[in-house]
Design a protein around this motif. Structure first.
Motif, PDB file in Angstrom:
ATOM      1  N   LYS A  91       0.684  -1.215   0.040  1.00 44.91           N
ATOM      2  CA  LYS A  91       0.121  -0.035  -0.145  1.00 44.91           C
ATOM      3  C   LYS A  91       0.976   1.261  -0.075  1.00 44.91           C
ATOM      4  O   LYS A  91       0.610   2.243  -0.565  1.00 44.91           O
ATOM      5  N   ALA A  92       2.254   1.313   0.774  1.00 45.68           N
ATOM      6  CA  ALA A  92       2.892   2.449   0.785  1.00 45.68           C
ATOM      7  C   ALA A  92       3.303   2.793  -0.587  1.00 45.68           C
ATOM      8  O   ALA A  92       3.977   3.758  -0.666  1.00 45.68           O
ATOM      9  N   LEU A  93       3.270   1.945  -1.348  1.00 41.98           N
ATOM     10  CA  LEU A  93       4.051   2.129  -2.939  1.00 41.98           C
ATOM     11  C   LEU A  93       3.172   3.138  -3.671  1.00 41.98           C
ATOM     12  O   LEU A  93       3.607   3.768  -4.487  1.00 41.98           O
ATOM     13  N   GLU A 102      10.437   4.498  -2.105  1.00 45.64           N
ATOM     14  CA  GLU A 102      11.856   3.898  -2.165  1.00 45.64           C
ATOM     15  C   GLU A 102      12.037   2.942  -1.234  1.00 45.64           C
ATOM     16  O   GLU A 102      12.289   1.711  -1.146  1.00 45.64           O
ATOM     17  N   ALA A 103      11.602   3.404   0.148  1.00 42.90           N
ATOM     18  CA  ALA A 103      11.791   2.559   1.481  1.00 42.90           C
ATOM     19  C   ALA A 103      10.922   1.490   1.319  1.00 42.90           C
ATOM     20  O   ALA A 103      11.237   0.025   1.805  1.00 42.90           O
ATOM     21  N   ALA A 104       9.800   1.421   0.762  1.00 43.56           N
ATOM     22  CA  ALA A 104       8.638   0.079   0.796  1.00 43.56           C
ATOM     23  C   ALA A 104       9.377  -0.717  -0.258  1.00 43.56           C
ATOM     24  O   ALA A 104       9.318  -2.071   0.065  1.00 43.56           O
ATOM     25  N   ALA A 105       9.853  -0.164  -1.331  1.00 45.36           N
ATOM     26  CA  ALA A 105      10.407  -1.266  -2.242  1.00 45.36           C
ATOM     27  C   ALA A 105      11.626  -1.940  -1.723  1.00 45.36           C
ATOM     28  O   ALA A 105      11.709  -3.224  -1.838  1.00 45.36           O
ATOM     29  N   SER A 116       4.100  -8.629  -4.192  1.00 46.80           N
ATOM     30  CA  SER A 116       4.538  -7.439  -4.397  1.00 46.80           C
ATOM     31  C   SER A 116       4.858  -7.121  -5.783  1.00 46.80           C
ATOM     32  O   SER A 116       4.785  -6.046  -6.241  1.00 46.80           O
ATOM     33  N   ILE A 117       4.980  -8.344  -6.555  1.00 54.30           N
ATOM     34  CA  ILE A 117       5.669  -8.065  -8.001  1.00 54.30           C
ATOM     35  C   ILE A 117       4.677  -7.041  -8.876  1.00 54.30           C
ATOM     36  O   ILE A 117       5.160  -6.227  -9.471  1.00 54.30           O
ATOM     37  N   PRO A 118       3.498  -7.631  -8.831  1.00 55.43           N
ATOM     38  CA  PRO A 118       2.773  -6.704  -9.768  1.00 55.43           C
ATOM     39  C   PRO A 118       2.537  -5.406  -9.499  1.00 55.43           C
ATOM     40  O   PRO A 118       2.723  -4.612 -10.309  1.00 55.43           O
ATOM     41  N   ARG A 119       2.398  -5.005  -8.219  1.00 55.96           N
ATOM     42  CA  ARG A 119       2.508  -3.467  -7.761  1.00 55.96           C
ATOM     43  C   ARG A 119       3.850  -2.798  -8.171  1.00 55.96           C
ATOM     44  O   ARG A 119       3.911  -1.557  -8.612  1.00 55.96           O
ATOM     45  N   LEU A 120       5.011  -3.582  -7.994  1.00 58.18           N
ATOM     46  CA  LEU A 120       6.022  -3.048  -8.068  1.00 58.18           C
ATOM     47  C   LEU A 120       6.308  -2.735  -9.793  1.00 58.18           C
ATOM     48  O   LEU A 120       6.996  -1.700 -10.051  1.00 58.18           O
ATOM     49  N   ILE A 121       5.698  -3.621 -10.513  1.00 55.66           N
ATOM     50  CA  ILE A 121       5.940  -3.550 -12.214  1.00 55.66           C
ATOM     51  C   ILE A 121       5.115  -2.145 -12.495  1.00 55.66           C
ATOM     52  O   ILE A 121       5.487  -1.353 -13.282  1.00 55.66           O
ATOM     53  N   GLU A 122       3.983  -2.021 -11.723  1.00 51.89           N
ATOM     54  CA  GLU A 122       3.151  -0.869 -12.223  1.00 51.89           C
ATOM     55  C   GLU A 122       3.681   0.569 -11.554  1.00 51.89           C
ATOM     56  O   GLU A 122       3.840   1.480 -12.288  1.00 51.89           O
ATOM     57  N   LEU A 140      13.512  12.257 -10.670  1.00 49.65           N
ATOM     58  CA  LEU A 140      13.053  11.032 -10.910  1.00 49.65           C
ATOM     59  C   LEU A 140      11.517  10.883 -10.584  1.00 49.65           C
ATOM     60  O   LEU A 140      11.259  11.255  -9.582  1.00 49.65           O
ATOM     61  N   THR A 141      11.113  10.405 -11.450  1.00 47.95           N
ATOM     62  CA  THR A 141       9.519  10.060 -11.298  1.00 47.95           C
ATOM     63  C   THR A 141       9.189   9.035 -10.413  1.00 47.95           C
ATOM     64  O   THR A 141       8.279   9.091  -9.562  1.00 47.95           O
ATOM     65  N   GLN A 142      10.200   8.193 -10.201  1.00 50.02           N
ATOM     66  CA  GLN A 142       9.939   6.880  -9.272  1.00 50.02           C
ATOM     67  C   GLN A 142      11.462   6.393  -8.700  1.00 50.02           C
ATOM     68  O   GLN A 142      12.396   6.633  -9.503  1.00 50.02           O
ATOM     69  N   PRO A 143      11.673   5.827  -7.662  1.00 53.33           N
ATOM     70  CA  PRO A 143      13.057   5.339  -7.354  1.00 53.33           C
ATOM     71  C   PRO A 143      13.168   4.078  -8.079  1.00 53.33           C
ATOM     72  O   PRO A 143      12.926   2.917  -7.550  1.00 53.33           O
TER      73      PRO A 143
END
Length: 276
Positions: A91-93, A102-105, A116-122, A140-143
Motif C-alpha cells: 500500500k505504501a508504494l 523507495e523505502a517500501a520497495a 508485491s511483484i505486480p504492484r512494483l511493475i506498475e 526522478l518520477t520513481q525510485p
C-alpha cells in the motif's frame, strides 16, 4: 534519519519506551522510535503493529509534503522480517512521497514476498496515480533503482522486458540496478547472463566513489565470481570490498559442502585475507 530533534540516547531507550514513543504526540520522538526499532531489530508483535500503523501517519509532514515517520517505519519493517507487514508496504508504494516508495520497495525486497511483484511493475511503469517525483535533481518520477533491484531479487522474470529499457537510462546508478536485476533474472534461462555481470565489473572503474560503492554492493548481491579480483583492486574502502567478496563467497558455498571448496571460492578467500 529525519527530524531527530529531542531524541534520547540509545542506551536510555527501552523497547517498551520506544513503542510508547511511537504512539505519542512528540513527532521527533515518534520518528526516532521508528528508526530505533529497526536499528535494534525489535521484532516484538507490538512493535510490528505500531510500525504498520505509522505507515499511514498524517501528522508528520515536511514543508515539501514528505512523510518522515512513514519513511522510517517502512525502512524498519523491512529489517524486522515480519511478512505481516507486506500488505501495508505494498500500500505504501502508492504514497505521494518518493522516499516512502523507495523505502517500501527496499523493504519488500528484504522480506522476499513475491506478492508485491505486480504492484512494483506498475510503479516501475509509473502507472500509480498520485505519486510525486523526487524533490531534488534529477527529480526522478520513481525510485527506479530500488524498484528494479527488488524485482530482480524477487525473481520477477515477467518484468524483464521493462527492466531491459533501463540498461540505457541516463542515470548510471539505475543502469547498474538494471544490469544487476538482468543477471539475476536470466541466470538460469540463458547463457549470456555474464554480460550483465561484466558490465558491473566495468563500472568499478567509474570515477565517482559513490557509484563504485554501489556497484560493490551489486556484485556482492549477485555473487558474480569473475568479479573477485576487480573487487579487490577497486579504489574503495576495504570494509566494503570485504562485504562484496563475502557475497561472492556465500554464493559459491551454497551448493557445496565446506570440504568441497571450488578454486574460485578459494581465490575469493585469499583475496579477503589480503584485505584484512
Amino acid at each position: 534519519m529525519e527530524n531527530a530533534a529531542n531524541i534520547q540516547d540509545d542506551n536510555q531507550l527501552t523497547v517498551e519506551q520506544a513503542i510508547a514513543n511511537l504512539q505519542g504526540e512528540d513527532l521527533g520522538l515518534r520518528v526516532y522510535a521508528a528508526w530505533w526499532l529497526g536499528r535494534f531489530r525489535v521484532d516484538a508483535p507490538e512493535a510490528i503493529d505500531v510500525l504498520i500503523t505509522a505507515l499511514e501517519d498524517e501528522d508528520d509532514r515536511t514543508n515539501a509534503g514528505g512523510y518522515p515517520l512513514r519513511r522510517n517505519a517502512a525502512r524498519a519493517l523491512g529489517k524486522l522480517g515480519e511478512k505481516r507487514a507486506v500488505p501495508a508496504l505494498i500500500k505504501a508504494l502508492e504514497c505521494s512521497d518518493f522516499y516512502v516508495r523507495e523505502a517500501a520497495a527496499q523493504s519488500l525486497e528484504m522480506l522476499g514476498d513475491s506478492s508485491s511483484i505486480p504492484r512494483l511493475i506498475e510503479l516501475l511503469n509509473d502507472q500509480i496515480p498520485g505519486t510525486l517525483p523526487a524533490p531534488e535533481p534529477p527529480q526522478l518520477t520513481q525510485p527506479f533503482d530500488a524498484i528494479i533491484e527488488a524485482l530482480g531479487t524477487l525473481g520477477a522474470s515477467n518484468a524483464i522486458p521493462v527492466i531491459q529499457g533501463f540498461l540505457d537510462h541516463p542515470v548510471p546508478r539505475i543502469q547498474y540496478a538494471a544490469a544487476r536485476a538482468m543477471y539475476q533474472l536470466t541466470y538460469q534461462a540463458t547463457e549470456v547472463y555474464n554480460q550483465y555481470g561484466d558490465r558491473l565489473v566495468q563500472a568499478l572503474a567509474n570515477a565517482d566513489l559513490q557509484l563504485r560503492r554501489a556497484v560493490l554492493s551489486d556484485l556482492g548481491a549477485i555473487g558474480y565470481l569473475p568479479a573477485a579480483q576487480a573487487i579487490a583492486d577497486t579504489l574503495a574502502e576495504n570494509s566494503l570490498k570485504l562485504i562484496s567478496l563475502k557475497g561472492l563467497l556465500e554464493k559459491q558455498l551454497q551448493p557445496t559442502a565446506p570440504q568441497e571448496l571450488s578454486p574460485g571460492a578459494i581465490k575469493v578467500m585469499q583475496l579477503m585475507d589480503a584485505l584484512l
